[in-house]
Motif scaffolding. Structure first.
Motif, PDB file in Angstrom:
ATOM      1  N   PHE A  67       0.809  -1.218   0.000  1.00 19.17           N
ATOM      2  CA  PHE A  67       0.000   0.000   0.000  1.00 19.17           C
ATOM      3  C   PHE A  67       0.843   1.271   0.000  1.00 19.17           C
ATOM      4  N   ASN A  68       2.152   1.121   0.123  1.00 17.67           N
ATOM      5  CA  ASN A  68       3.017   2.290   0.040  1.00 17.67           C
ATOM      6  C   ASN A  68       3.328   2.658  -1.408  1.00 17.67           C
ATOM      7  N   LYS A  69       2.927   1.818  -2.323  1.00 18.01           N
ATOM      8  CA  LYS A  69       3.093   2.072  -3.752  1.00 18.01           C
ATOM      9  C   LYS A  69       1.735   1.952  -4.426  1.00 18.01           C
ATOM     10  N   THR A  70       1.650   2.413  -5.663  1.00 13.22           N
ATOM     11  CA  THR A  70       0.415   2.236  -6.416  1.00 13.22           C
ATOM     12  C   THR A  70       0.163   0.741  -6.585  1.00 13.22           C
ATOM     13  N   LEU A  71      -1.021   0.287  -6.178  1.00 13.29           N
ATOM     14  CA  LEU A  71      -1.318  -1.146  -6.257  1.00 13.29           C
ATOM     15  C   LEU A  71      -1.351  -1.608  -7.706  1.00 13.29           C
ATOM     16  N   LEU A  72      -1.148  -2.904  -7.891  1.00 16.84           N
ATOM     17  CA  LEU A  72      -1.170  -3.481  -9.230  1.00 16.84           C
ATOM     18  C   LEU A  72      -2.602  -3.752  -9.661  1.00 16.84           C
ATOM     19  N   VAL A  73      -2.884  -3.483 -10.916  1.00 14.76           N
ATOM     20  CA  VAL A  73      -4.218  -3.753 -11.460  1.00 14.76           C
ATOM     21  C   VAL A  73      -4.495  -5.241 -11.450  1.00 14.76           C
ATOM     22  N   LEU A  74      -3.530  -6.043 -11.869  1.00 12.05           N
ATOM     23  CA  LEU A  74      -3.658  -7.499 -11.871  1.00 12.05           C
ATOM     24  C   LEU A  74      -2.561  -8.087 -10.997  1.00 12.05           C
ATOM     25  N   SER A  75      -2.907  -9.092 -10.241  1.00 12.20           N
ATOM     26  CA  SER A  75      -1.908  -9.744  -9.391  1.00 12.20           C
ATOM     27  C   SER A  75      -0.853 -10.416 -10.262  1.00 12.20           C
ATOM     28  N   ASN A 329       6.731  -6.552  12.696  1.00 13.36           N
ATOM     29  CA  ASN A 329       6.764  -7.588  11.660  1.00 13.36           C
ATOM     30  C   ASN A 329       6.677  -7.017  10.247  1.00 13.36           C
ATOM     31  N   ASN A 330       6.853  -5.719  10.134  1.00 10.28           N
ATOM     32  CA  ASN A 330       6.722  -5.085   8.820  1.00 10.28           C
ATOM     33  C   ASN A 330       8.001  -4.308   8.510  1.00 10.28           C
ATOM     34  N   GLN A 331       9.004  -5.029   8.013  1.00  7.72           N
ATOM     35  CA  GLN A 331      10.290  -4.401   7.738  1.00  7.72           C
ATOM     36  C   GLN A 331      10.175  -3.334   6.655  1.00  7.72           C
ATOM     37  N   ARG A 332       9.280  -3.548   5.713  1.00  2.00           N
ATOM     38  CA  ARG A 332       9.120  -2.582   4.628  1.00  2.00           C
ATOM     39  C   ARG A 332       8.682  -1.226   5.191  1.00  2.00           C
ATOM     40  N   GLN A 333       7.652  -1.249   6.045  1.00  2.70           N
ATOM     41  CA  GLN A 333       7.160   0.000   6.625  1.00  2.70           C
ATOM     42  C   GLN A 333       8.216   0.635   7.525  1.00  2.70           C
ATOM     43  N   LYS A 334       8.934  -0.204   8.281  1.00  7.37           N
ATOM     44  CA  LYS A 334       9.984   0.323   9.146  1.00  7.37           C
ATOM     45  C   LYS A 334      11.056   1.031   8.323  1.00  7.37           C
ATOM     46  N   SER A 335      11.396   0.451   7.190  1.00  9.61           N
ATOM     47  CA  SER A 335      12.441   1.060   6.356  1.00  9.61           C
ATOM     48  C   SER A 335      12.010   2.424   5.839  1.00  9.61           C
ATOM     49  N   PHE A 336      10.700   2.585   5.546  1.00 10.55           N
ATOM     50  CA  PHE A 336      10.219   3.885   5.074  1.00 10.55           C
ATOM     51  C   PHE A 336      10.375   4.954   6.159  1.00 10.55           C
ATOM     52  N   ALA A 337      10.068   4.567   7.398  1.00  8.27           N
ATOM     53  CA  ALA A 337      10.199   5.518   8.510  1.00  8.27           C
ATOM     54  C   ALA A 337      11.664   5.888   8.731  1.00  8.27           C
ATOM     55  N   TYR A 338      12.551   4.896   8.684  1.00  9.02           N
ATOM     56  CA  TYR A 338      13.978   5.183   8.803  1.00  9.02           C
ATOM     57  C   TYR A 338      14.430   6.142   7.698  1.00  9.02           C
ATOM     58  N   HIS A 339      13.958   5.878   6.492  1.00  9.61           N
ATOM     59  CA  HIS A 339      14.360   6.700   5.354  1.00  9.61           C
ATOM     60  C   HIS A 339      13.923   8.146   5.555  1.00  9.61           C
ATOM     61  N   GLN A 364      19.473  -1.281   5.481  1.00 12.68           N
ATOM     62  CA  GLN A 364      19.517  -2.645   6.024  1.00 12.68           C
ATOM     63  C   GLN A 364      18.138  -3.295   6.044  1.00 12.68           C
ATOM     64  N   THR A 365      17.095  -2.502   6.287  1.00  9.64           N
ATOM     65  CA  THR A 365      15.758  -3.084   6.454  1.00  9.64           C
ATOM     66  C   THR A 365      14.905  -3.053   5.192  1.00  9.64           C
ATOM     67  N   MET A 366      15.238  -2.168   4.238  1.00 12.61           N
ATOM     68  CA  MET A 366      14.385  -2.007   3.061  1.00 12.61           C
ATOM     69  C   MET A 366      14.518  -3.196   2.105  1.00 12.61           C
ATOM     70  N   PRO A 367      13.409  -3.822   1.708  1.00 11.14           N
ATOM     71  CA  PRO A 367      13.474  -4.894   0.714  1.00 11.14           C
ATOM     72  C   PRO A 367      14.040  -4.370  -0.604  1.00 11.14           C
ATOM     73  N   LYS A 368      14.808  -5.178  -1.263  1.00  9.63           N
ATOM     74  CA  LYS A 368      15.501  -4.729  -2.476  1.00  9.63           C
ATOM     75  C   LYS A 368      14.566  -4.546  -3.668  1.00  9.63           C
ATOM     76  N   ASP A 369      13.303  -4.988  -3.546  1.00 10.18           N
ATOM     77  CA  ASP A 369      12.387  -4.797  -4.669  1.00 10.18           C
ATOM     78  C   ASP A 369      11.734  -3.411  -4.652  1.00 10.18           C
ATOM     79  N   GLU A 370      12.037  -2.617  -3.617  1.00 11.07           N
ATOM     80  CA  GLU A 370      11.497  -1.259  -3.578  1.00 11.07           C
ATOM     81  C   GLU A 370      12.160  -0.402  -4.661  1.00 11.07           C
ATOM     82  N   GLU A 371      11.366   0.416  -5.327  1.00 10.02           N
ATOM     83  CA  GLU A 371      11.892   1.251  -6.406  1.00 10.02           C
ATOM     84  C   GLU A 371      12.974   2.207  -5.917  1.00 10.02           C
ATOM     85  N   ILE A 372      12.849   2.659  -4.680  1.00 10.70           N
ATOM     86  CA  ILE A 372      13.802   3.650  -4.171  1.00 10.70           C
ATOM     87  C   ILE A 372      15.004   3.002  -3.484  1.00 10.70           C
ATOM     88  N   TYR A 373      15.092   1.670  -3.500  1.00  5.75           N
ATOM     89  CA  TYR A 373      16.173   1.014  -2.753  1.00  5.75           C
ATOM     90  C   TYR A 373      17.547   1.490  -3.214  1.00  5.75           C
TER      91      TYR A 373
END
Length: 868
Positions: A67-75, A329-339, A364-373
């Motif tokens: 939900f931190n990115k534009t959701l995908l139209v199709l899974s 349990n949400n490393q992605r969200q934590k990484s956004f706050a750190y950023h 360290q916490t941001m998943p590598k699939d994030e566009e801003i990684y």
């Protein structure tokens, strides 16, 4: 009577015969159509569709919405799920094939083909999927079925990266009249294509068209949510708010409901202070809602974003930190706050050490699939270097300042720093006790007091709390400012050795005594904590002039690096220029001065002509031979130099090719032509080194060594220097080797027992295989000699197989010739290098002790006349 019975039974059998005839795959009668339609639908197509829907549902459920990115139209298609469901998908094709093959005249044949096409696409059999859909488009009698096949073809083309073909199908269908079901599917597929190809305008267009005719439900809610995100990103808050409302109206899953409500607060148009209070209250209600426990990290994050928009940095920082704490349990969200904390501390507060610490945590916490990684990672690397330079400058300057203070001022400084540290430790201890009490009462985070707590932690020089990355960084910086940059070791407070007389002059007599007494036995010191702290404080100060000069050299380099980080990495031109000026003011004779003058000239050019001209004149008058001065005089110098380099590159390639084929005269001709006609080019060092290599092949080793030494002296910054130095070392080693060979004397006495030796590069596998192979060869051809093979380590590089022993030289020579013939047992190891020879018993002792493999070569050739 018999005739009547015959007619009676015939009439009874006619319907049965007609039914049996209708069961034929090709039967096209009324009964046949009815039979095949019913059987195809319920016995084949229906089952196949249900199984395929199961797999599609699993794919949908497995996809985690970010939900931190534009959701995908199709899974997306998860290949792991597809592989795990491979048996089900195979059964889909099998069932669909039954409808196609056994019920050819039914109306479900085309639909079965479409199921096959979808299944092929999931299995990544794209070409087969494309052919299936094309077949339906060409052969189906129903227009809407043909359109349905083409709509599904769009997805296959997208997955297959055939974007031009997908666009062609979309353009074709836009001109056709689709039924409602096909319209919805078409708009969704077209929207997916627009999203994949990065076309936000068409994405909004097709999603809007789809939502206008879609039935209410989860899917429609999802499309409205995506539209809300798109409009919010475009700054169209009113439209975003409207679509988030539509999301909620469709009664979506709670995750969508929650994020839609959260985003509505972000896009609410604020006009008065009351509206701000209303939004804050709204966030507080979200926090109190028991259903939102798992979303607290997201709520705090959005609260921080809201406060940031209101320019309330203090609240924003506290909420970002709360988001970090709640993101268990949400490393992605934590990484956004750190950023975001890293951005605030860097851009707004200019607290670079803290900014670097938060960027470290974000990377360290941001998943590598994030566009801003990549962007976060790169900034983290830059800040690591940035903070290193800042700390070097601050620490060294502080130490030098302390060294210039008198004893009284130093004592006052020590007392002040020590009192501050003790007070901070006591305050920290209180805070920790309070936090422990709160935790005991079940309020884990009640001890959190925002920025004040953070500051207290950072002031403690002895006890740091590592749950927050920035605390570590702040504590480290504070420690360095007080005690200097020390290595990690026991008893770091003590400096080995007694203080010098020069140092002692800076200290009061009592302190000199204390320091010297303490260093007598650092492991068994009984000094008080106060005395130990004082001793460490004075030991860290660089009283010697040489130490101060060394620190200033570090400062000079740090200022240069810092300015370039500002200029080229962070694009902060103003800060870069100020740093460059500081460097020139503090170090007027710096080796970086020509470059600094040029960068200042470039910066002021077009802004302040007088300053620009001033820097240009100083550069060209004092440093005319530098590339920077040449760039001022001739702005095209670099381009012209590049053109010359391109021509020299061609000559260099010709020269090297001639050198490689041992045509040294031609190689030398091309080298001299390049050096004489095109001075000052990027290949000058390559040419010079090649010139030295040619000398190495055509002249003696002394001239070769001299040329290499000249190269290293003339081009100290060339990438080829290390290679040249290795060549110089090899020449020296060769000289030593020749000298060693001259000192090794073998005995020309051959009337004694001989050994056969195989020398090879160290190889554990060969050490087990070779002795057995050689011994078997000896047993086969020389059974009467009773020869035994053993493996010996010769030196660090070589091992040897020793076959012993032959009674005389003649027998050994015979064996040597046989061994090196076509019968050799080493032919199975043809890819490896071996050296074999025979040697007398006395000479073997000399050879083995000398440990020089080549030392026996000439003696063997001269005296045995057998060397192959």
């Amino acid at each position: 009577m018999n005739t009547f019975r015959y007619l009676k039974y015939t009439l009874l059998l006619l319907p049965l015969l007609a039914l049996l005839h209708g069961c034929s795959p090709e039967s096209s009668g009324l009964v046949g159509h009815a039979y095949h339609n019913i059987t195809a639908k319920y016995n084949a197509y229906f089952i196949a569709r249900e199984k395929l829907d199961e797999v599609l549902l699993r794919l949908e459920e497995a996809h985690e919405h970010n939900f931190n990115k534009t959701l995908l139209v199709l899974s997306p298609i998860d290949t792991n799920i597809v592989m795990s469901d491979s048996a089900i998908l195979a059964d889909v094709i099998k069932k669909a094939s039954i409808a196609i093959q056994r019920h050819k005249v039914s109306k479900w044949v085309d639909d079965s083909y479409i199921l096959v096409g979808k299944t092929r696409m999931l299995n990544r059999e794209y070409e087969e999927s494309i052919e299936t859909y094309k077949y339906v488009n060409v052969n189906s009698d129903d227009k809407q079925t043909r359109y349905k096949a083409l709509i599904n073809l769009i997805r296959t083309f997208v997955e297959y990266n055939e974007y031009n073909n997908a666009q062609a199908v979309i353009d074709f269908l836009l001109r056709k009249k689709l039924n409602k079901e096909n319209k919805i599917d078409f708009y969704i597929q077209a929207a997916n294509f627009a999203q994949v190809t990065g076309d936000p305008n068409n994405l909004i267009k097709y999603l809007t068209l789809a939502t206008e005719i879609m039935p209410n439900g989860d899917n429609k809610a999802r499309m409205h949510y995506i539209l809300g995100q798109l409009f919010q990103k475009a700054g169209l808050d009113a439209l975003a708010y409207e679509n988030y409302e539509f999301t909620i109206d469709n009664n979506p899953p709670y995750e969508f409901f929650f994020h839609a409500r959260l985003n509505m607060a972000q896009v609410t148009e604020l006009s008065e202070g009351a509206d701000v209070k209303k939004i804050r209250k709204y966030f507080e209600q979200l926090l109190k809602d028991g259903k939102n426990v798992e979303f607290k990290d997201k709520i705090y994050y959005e609260m921080a974003e809201f406060e940031l928009k209101q320019n309330n940095l203090s609240k924003a920082i506290n909420y970002y930190k709360s988001s970090v704490r709640e993101s268990v349990n949400n490393q992605r969200q934590k990484s956004f706050a750190y950023h975001k904390l890293g951005i605030v501390y860097f851009e707004d507060l200019k607290k670079y050490t803290l900014a670097k610490a938060y960027y470290d945590s974000a990377a360290q916490t941001m998943p590598k699939d994030e566009e801003i990684y990549d962007k976060v990672y790169n900034r983290q690397q830059v800040l690591a270097d940035f903070v290193k330079q800042i700390n070097t400058i601050e620490t060294n300057d502080s130490l030098i300042t302390l060294a210039k203070m008198d004893t009284s001022a130093l004592n006052q400084m020590f007392e002040k720093l020590r009192d501050e540290r003790i007070a901070a430790e006591e305050e920290e201890a209180k805070r920790k006790r309070k936090e422990a009490r709160n935790q005991g009462e079940g309020s884990q985070f009640n001890g959190f007091s925002g920025e004040n707590t953070f500051t207290q932690n950072s002031n403690s020089s002895g006890k740091f709390y590592f749950y927050d990355a920035s605390t570590v960084a702040t504590g480290s910086a504070q420690f360095k400012r007080v005690w200097g940059d020390r290595s990690l070791q026991d008893n770091w407070r003590y400096e080995s050795g007694r203080i010098t007389q020069t140092d002692a002059e800076k200290l009061p007599p009592d302190d000199v005594t204390a320091v010297n007494n303490a260093t007598e036995d650092t492991n068994n010191s009984e000094l008080s904590a106060y005395e130990q702290d004082k001793q460490a404080f004075y030991a860290s100060i660089p009283f010697k002039e040489s130490k101060q000069q060394a620190l200033l050299v570090e400062v000079e380099k740090a200022l240069y690096t810092l300015g370039n980080i500002y200029n080229f990495d962070l694009k902060e031109k103003t800060d870069a220029i100020e740093t460059y000026k500081t460097l020139l003011e503090r170090f007027p004779q710096t080796e970086y001065k020509p470059e600094m003058l040029y960068l200042l000239y470039v910066y002021y050019k077009g802004k302040e002509a007088d300053k620009s001209e001033q820097y240009a004149n100083e550069l060209t008058s004092k440093y005319p031979e530098t590339i920077f001065a040449k760039l001022v005089i001739n702005p095209n110098y670099q381009e012209e130099s590049n053109a010359a380099s391109a021509k020299v590159k061609i000559l260099y390639e010709k020269a090297y090719s001639a050198y490689d084929t041992l045509n040294f005269d031609s190689a030398s001709f091309y080298v001299q032509k390049g050096l004489e006609n095109y001075p000052e080019n990027d290949y000058e060092d390559n040419m010079k080194l090649l010139e030295a290599l040619i000398v190495g092949k055509t002249e003696d080793k002394n001239n070769y060594l001299f040329k290499l030494q000249e190269f290293v002296k003339e081009y100290p910054n060339s990438e080829l220097v290390d290679f040249a130095k290795r060549l110089m070392t090899a020449i020296e080693d060769y000289k030593k080797k020749i000298q060693a060979l001259g000192e090794i004397k073998y005995i020309p006495y051959f009337d004694q027992a001989h050994y056969f030796v195989v020398l090879y590069e160290n190889n554990k596998a060969l050490s087990g295989l070779l002795p057995e192979a050689i011994e078997s060869f000896a047993e086969k051809f020389y059974p009467d000699e009773n020869l035994n093979a053993g493996n010996l380590v010769f030196n660090n590089e070589y091992s040897m197989i020793l076959l012993s022993e032959f009674k005389d030289k003649k027998t050994a020579e015979s064996f040597y010739l046989k061994f090196n013939s076509d019968l050799s047992p080493l032919k199975n190891f043809s890819s490896l290098s071996f050296d074999s020879f025979i040697i007398s018993k006395d000479n073997f002792q000399i050879f083995y002790q000398a440990k020089v493999p080549d030392s026996y070569d000439q003696f063997f050739k001269d005296n045995y006349k057998l060397a192959p």
